[in-house]
Design a protein around this motif. Structure first.
Motif, short mmCIF file in Angstrom:
data_model
loop_
_atom_site.label_atom_id
_atom_site.label_comp_id
_atom_site.label_asym_id
_atom_site.label_seq_id
_atom_site.Cartn_x
_atom_site.Cartn_y
_atom_site.Cartn_z
N UNK A 1 -25.10 -45.93 39.66
CA UNK A 1 -24.52 -44.96 40.58
C UNK A 1 -23.45 -45.51 41.52
N UNK A 2 -23.66 -46.71 42.05
CA UNK A 2 -22.68 -47.21 43.03
C UNK A 2 -21.30 -47.39 42.42
N UNK A 3 -21.22 -47.32 41.09
CA UNK A 3 -19.90 -47.52 40.48
C UNK A 3 -18.93 -46.40 40.86
N UNK A 4 -19.47 -45.21 41.17
CA UNK A 4 -18.62 -44.11 41.61
C UNK A 4 -17.82 -44.52 42.85
N UNK A 5 -18.50 -45.17 43.76
CA UNK A 5 -17.89 -45.60 45.01
C UNK A 5 -16.79 -46.62 44.72
N UNK A 6 -17.12 -47.58 43.86
CA UNK A 6 -16.19 -48.65 43.50
C UNK A 6 -14.93 -48.11 42.83
N UNK A 7 -15.11 -47.10 41.98
CA UNK A 7 -13.97 -46.61 41.18
C UNK A 7 -12.86 -46.02 42.02
N UNK A 8 -13.23 -45.52 43.20
CA UNK A 8 -12.20 -44.89 44.01
C UNK A 8 -11.18 -45.91 44.50
N UNK A 9 -11.48 -47.19 44.35
CA UNK A 9 -10.57 -48.25 44.78
C UNK A 9 -9.66 -48.72 43.64
N UNK A 10 -9.90 -48.20 42.43
CA UNK A 10 -9.05 -48.58 41.29
C UNK A 10 -7.83 -47.65 41.35
N UNK A 11 -6.90 -48.01 42.25
CA UNK A 11 -5.89 -47.06 42.69
C UNK A 11 -4.79 -46.75 41.67
N UNK A 12 -4.72 -47.50 40.57
CA UNK A 12 -3.71 -47.15 39.57
C UNK A 12 -4.22 -46.03 38.66
N UNK A 13 -5.53 -45.77 38.72
CA UNK A 13 -6.11 -44.73 37.85
C UNK A 13 -6.10 -43.39 38.56
N UNK A 14 -6.33 -42.36 37.76
CA UNK A 14 -6.49 -41.04 38.34
C UNK A 14 -7.77 -41.05 39.18
N UNK A 15 -7.72 -40.47 40.36
CA UNK A 15 -8.89 -40.49 41.23
C UNK A 15 -9.90 -39.44 40.80
N UNK A 16 -11.17 -39.68 41.06
CA UNK A 16 -12.16 -38.67 40.70
C UNK A 16 -11.96 -37.40 41.51
N UNK A 17 -11.26 -37.52 42.65
CA UNK A 17 -10.97 -36.32 43.43
C UNK A 17 -9.64 -35.71 43.02
N UNK A 18 -9.05 -36.20 41.93
CA UNK A 18 -7.86 -35.55 41.42
C UNK A 18 -6.54 -36.19 41.77
N UNK A 19 -6.52 -37.31 42.48
CA UNK A 19 -5.23 -37.94 42.77
C UNK A 19 -4.62 -38.47 41.48
N UNK A 20 -3.30 -38.43 41.42
CA UNK A 20 -2.62 -38.81 40.18
C UNK A 20 -2.77 -40.29 39.87
N UNK A 21 -2.71 -40.60 38.60
CA UNK A 21 -2.64 -42.02 38.22
C UNK A 21 -1.23 -42.51 38.51
#
Length: 1038
Positions: free
Chosen positions: A1001-1021
């Motif tokens: 589960x904590x990976x969700x939190x971590x992923x939001x910092x992978x800023x070159x990717x599309x964000x889970x909240x919809x921010x563009x890659x």
């Protein structure tokens, strides 16, 4: 940063209204829906209501260009549809006319899935992942590669064949004929928005029509719509006309359609921040950088070099957005490059660089120009045999005071040039005279007042005892001048809940005495003598008090607190003692008790993405602004440590901290075991920081331009004086300049920053920083000297200031617009002619798009119900006072592959790009952004690595509860811990380590910092944003 109770909310969480059918709130943390992306892909998607447009992909757009996050795999058609498929029910995604029949457009619905459905069954290999994307981006090359020290004129782009070459002067990314580059649909602000024409007509700026592709199958269950070929699927969801905002409408990188694999855009072919950082380290790392030339470009903030002051201020103190200013305001308006300096006047200088020299002219005081009041500095020109000097700022001719006279040598330079810091150095200090002191009296040393919330929750959690125990040892470490035996700072103590308790800790007392002030409406200080004391003299009484406080309130059941009267009391105490100082306030709940500054819970998710969203960032009552003004006037700096377990209204409570140059800390759901190390480390750092008190800063410039705007943890009473109750080594003020006349290319643009302050020993001083920039009538010269890291600092602060008065959507549009304008102006005026389909970026700005996209995705600029309002207000406030190095790391985190550590060398492994593509199942990665730190472990990380770090046999045995690594006696563990300490040592906030196991589960939190990717909240890659910006540039040029 502590983990939230609501849902993951690290700084990079990013969000859009109703992205592609997500349910708006993710439900309570323990609900299965919360992490619905894991497991069944459909679990967290709600079907859209008939007729409701489910579009808001961030930035309305096209099929993603370039690699999607590896999580977005190609699902088979069957699990790929997220909405009703019956004809007639599909929302129109056009702005243009509706399709001829009611079957709905033939654009298939994409599910915007950025997380892989675990287990990872559907994913193809990352390299083969992208269908229907750019065939390739050619990076064209002309001319020789250059190193940063010898940049070629921007007119000649140089080669950039692969990631390993030296940095080119300009980068061309060609979108070749026939490439499947969908124009981002209705992007930003309508500039990219067009009616949905057939693809051939809509491909403006991207060469070649898209060949029809019969192999693209329709999604199952979706009837082919009349009119267009099924190949329309290339374009991704169209936006509803009403949603033309930046993230409201940018290519979210919809999930891929299956279909024939085509050549994909290689992410290594678009500009990489890591490559830029590494290139600069390779060419300038470890070298001496001498500041002896006007307008020279310093090494990047990420490069370690030794700075030698030879007449211009070190880049540690001042960094500029451009080191060559345009010579006229027309030119500046054309380029739209902000002209700004980020000034960190008390920045820490490493031990291998010279500390600032202090100049003391005794009663004469500092020498200043009679007209503009600039201080003596290397920009003054001595004439008439040394008897007079011409001011470099206003050209006024001044007499040299007799005590300062010296002869000139054969080149017209004073013979004592190198003996006087104020003639030969960019930065130095003057001892100020009584004219520079309040009421013409010498100041007293500052005082620190500790104010502890002793309400039920703080006593019960053990926080009060923790603070009292720590202070017993910390008070021995109060800051002092190098030559002094002990600190001159006096200390005082207050506790409070609904009333205030002052303590008399006079050294002659056997026991401390408590005095209660219950009239919190009109706070007064009940004692003067014995409240502020020297810790060494009153040690036994103070220790006695710190032992007693937790016991004194052990049986309390008072849960209501006051807040504004606490600050008022501290300020009145400093005022009565006639000294400046800091308040350390430890507070844990919304102040709801009847008193001035009382707050109510106004956290209203219904305001998100409306005109009224800005009110969430404004203080809810006016009294806090007035209180902040009084604090600044009395030199009272407020440091605030918050321990919330629910909404606390950081926007209101943090206001006084922001205006007084204080620091705000927040520990969500504070747990004694897990969070004490982080809090105590922050407290120690803050108490030991070198600080200037009761400060006022003035920025002077040479003729032709002036400082117009100031951003930072500062208070402005008028348009020129920046007032700071205190300023420490981490606080930076960003200053914007505007032309008021033409600038002279020969004399350049000169800036002098003067900070008048009281030192920790009570001495009034002036700290002077001078820097000279070039001027040019050629735009290419301006673009060549830009610094992306400083530009992002400026854009972040100006945007975070703007959200107090403008809708977030407008602010995001302005940022995208500005990015496109700056790059379009370069393309039009400086780049060699080439096909419109080529994206051409100036070398110094080639990573501006990736950083700008990170800023646009920051949780401050994105309203989503999952992101707590307090977290957004908190991050907004932190960024407002950050320097360039801190904003650089905050917006683009450092991701280190620690599995590839070389134990034999001292070097840290090179960072990798912040994208899921760079992670590997067998790896371990450390990610840090200055507030949060994660250790991510792949499922197949080698057992010896796990054993070495955690002393457990396998991946399954690792506990994610730990917030630090165990102390183990092996080289690998020691090396990793030393890297953690090294990263931490350079940042003002202590980062709590969060251990993340792949597919948990904590990976969700971590992923939001992978800023070159599309964000889970919809921010563009990054790739999608680059396409959007390219589209905007094409429109601006057409």
């Amino acid at each position: 940063m502590s983990q939230q109770g609501y849902v993951a909310t690290p700084p990079y969480s990013q969000s859009q209204p109703g992205i592609g059918g997500f349910s708006a709130g993710f439900g309570p943390p323990n609900s299965s829906v919360h992490y619905g992306h894991y497991g069944d892909p459909s679990s967290s998607y709600s079907a859209p209501q008939p007729g409701v447009s489910k579009s808001t992909v961030p930035f309305g757009s096209s099929a993603p260009v370039g690699p999607p996050p590896p999580g977005a795999h190609q699902f088979s058609q069957t699990n790929f549809q997220n909405g009703p498929s019956t004809p007639g029910q599909q929302p129109h995604r056009f702005q243009g006319p509706p399709p001829p029949s009611n079957t709905g457009p033939s654009y298939p619905h994409f599910s915007h899935q950025s997380q892989p459905a675990y287990p990872n069954t559907a994913s193809t290999s990352p390299t083969a992942q992208v269908a229907n994307q750019l065939n390739s981006m050619q990076i064209n090359s002309y001319g020789p590669g250059t190193t940063p020290s010898s940049r070629v004129s921007s007119g000649h782009p140089s080669s950039f064949q692969g990631p390993q070459l030296p940095p080119p002067t300009q980068q061309q990314i060609a979108l070749p004929p026939g490439s499947q580059v969908p124009p981002p649909a209705n992007s930003v602000n309508g500039l990219c928005a067009q009616p949905s024409l057939p693809p051939m007509a809509r491909q403006d700026g991207i060469s070649g029509p898209v060949p029809p592709n019969p192999n693209l199958q329709q999604l199952s269950g979706q009837p082919p719509g009349p009119g267009y070929h099924p190949q329309q699927a290339n374009y991704g969801p169209q936006m509803a006309g009403s949603q033309l905002s930046y993230p409201g409408a940018f290519p979210g990188g919809p999930a891929q359609l299956t279909g024939p694999q085509q050549k994909k855009l290689d992410p290594d072919s678009i500009p990489s921040p890591i490559q830029v950082i590494e290139n600069d380290k390779a060419s300038r790392g470890g070298q001496i950088y001498a500041t002896n030339t006007r307008g020279q470009i310093p090494p990047l903030v990420t490069t370690d070099s030794v700075i030698q002051d030879q007449g211009h201020a070190s880049p540690r103190y001042i960094r500029c957005t451009a080191y060559c200013f345009p010579s006229s305001s027309d030119m500046a308006k054309q380029a739209r490059i902000p002209l700004a300096a980020v000034i960190q006047p008390f920045a820490i200088v490493p031990p291998n660089e010279a500390p600032l020299f202090v100049v003391n002219h005794g009663e004469n005081g500092p020498i200043r120009c009679n007209r503009c009041k600039a201080y003596m500095c290397p920009f003054m020109l001595f004439i008439e045999g040394g008897r007079r000097y011409q001011c470099g700022f206003c050209n006024c001719i001044n007499d040299v005071p007799p005590f300062f006279f010296q002869h000139l040598d054969h080149i017209g330079r004073r013979v004592d040039h190198y003996e006087r810091p104020e003639l030969s150095l960019g930065s130095y200090e003057y001892v100020a005279t009584l004219d520079y002191c309040r009421n013409n009296k010498p100041p007293k040393p500052p005082a620190y007042i500790f104010m502890i919330d002793v309400s039920y929750r703080n006593i019960n959690s053990g926080l009060v005892k923790l603070i009292c125990d720590e202070l017993k040892t910390l008070l021995d470490k109060l800051p002092r001048e190098e030559q002094e035996e002990s600190s001159a700072i006096r200390v005082g103590f207050v506790t409070y809940n609904k009333v205030l308790h002052f303590f008399n800790v006079k050294s002659s007392l056997a026991q401390p005495q408590m005095m209660v002030v219950s009239d919190v409406g009109e706070v007064f200080v009940p004692l003067l003598d014995g409240f502020l004391v020297n810790f060494q003299e009153s040690r036994s009484v103070v220790i006695n008090l710190l032992d007693q406080i937790p016991e004194m309130f052990a049986d309390t059941n008072e849960s209501e607190t006051i807040f504004a009267p606490v600050i008022q009391a501290g300020m009145e105490a400093l005022k009565a003692a006639e000294c400046a100082g800091k308040l350390f306030i430890f507070h844990s709940s919304l102040p709801t008790a009847e008193a001035p500054g009382k707050l109510r819970n106004r956290d209203d998710k219904k305001l998100l993405n409306t005109e009224k969203e800005k009110t969430l960032f404004q203080p809810q009552v006016n009294s806090y602004e007035a209180l902040a003004r009084d604090c600044v006037a009395n030199g009272c700096c407020v440091n605030l440590f918050l321990f919330p377990n629910q909404y606390m209204d950081v926007a209101s409570m943090g206001l006084v901290t922001m205006y007084t140059g204080g620091t705000l800390y927040k520990y969500n759901n504070f747990q004694l075991d897990a969070d004490s190390p982080q809090f105590l480390s922050d407290l120690r750092n803050n108490i030991e920081k070198k600080t200037g008190f009761d400060a006022i800063m003035r920025v002077r410039t040479s003729t032709g331009f002036r400082a117009t705007d100031f951003f930072g943890a500062v208070y402005m009473n008028n348009t020129t004086d920046v007032e700071m109750a205190a300023v420490d080594c981490d606080k930076a003020v960003t200053v914007e300049f505007k032309h008021d006349d033409k600038l002279n290319e020969d004399s350049g643009a000169l800036i002098q920053c003067a900070v008048l302050y009281t030192s920790i020993s009570g001495q009034r001083r002036l700290r002077i920083h001078n820097i000279g920039l070039n001027c040019s009538s050629q735009l290419a010269d301006v673009y060549k000297t830009c610094e992306t890291d400083a530009l992002i600092n400026f854009f972040a602060k100006s945007a975070f200031k703007a959200i107090l008065s403008q809708p977030l959507k407008t602010v995001r549009e302005i940022l995208v617009n500005q990015t496109a304008h700056m790059l379009a102006c370069y393309r039009k005026n400086c780049a060699s002619p080439s096909a419109v389909s080529q994206l051409i970026l100036p070398d110094a700005m080639k990573v501006l798009p990736v950083y700008m996209n990170c800023l646009l995705k920051s949780c401050v600029l994105v309203g989503r119900p999952e992101i707590p309002t307090d977290e957004r207000a908190y991050q907004r406030q932190l960024v407002m006072s950050m320097g360039v190095a801190d904003t650089q790391l905050f917006f683009y985190p450092q991701l280190l592959p620690i599995h590839s550590l070389d134990l034999k060398s001292d070097t840290i492994p090179a960072a990798v790009r912040c994208s899921e593509e760079r992670l590997s199942d067998g790896g371990a990665f450390l990610l840090a952004n200055g507030l949060s730190m994660f250790l991510w472990l792949g499922v197949s990380a080698p057992p010896d690595l796990i054993q070495g770090l955690f002393n457990v046999p396998s991946f399954a045995h690792i506990s994610t509860e730990a917030t630090s690594l165990p102390d183990l006696d092996n080289p690998f563990s020691k090396k990793v811990k030393s890297i953690l300490e090294h990263i931490q040592s350079q940042k003002p906030y202590t980062m709590k380590l969060i251990i993340v196991k792949q597919r948990e589960q904590t990976e969700m939190l971590f992923r939001q910092f992978l800023v070159e990717d599309k964000s889970i909240y919809g921010g563009a890659s990054y790739v999608d944003f680059l396409c959007c910006v390219h589209k905007e540039i094409c429109q601006l040029l057409s």
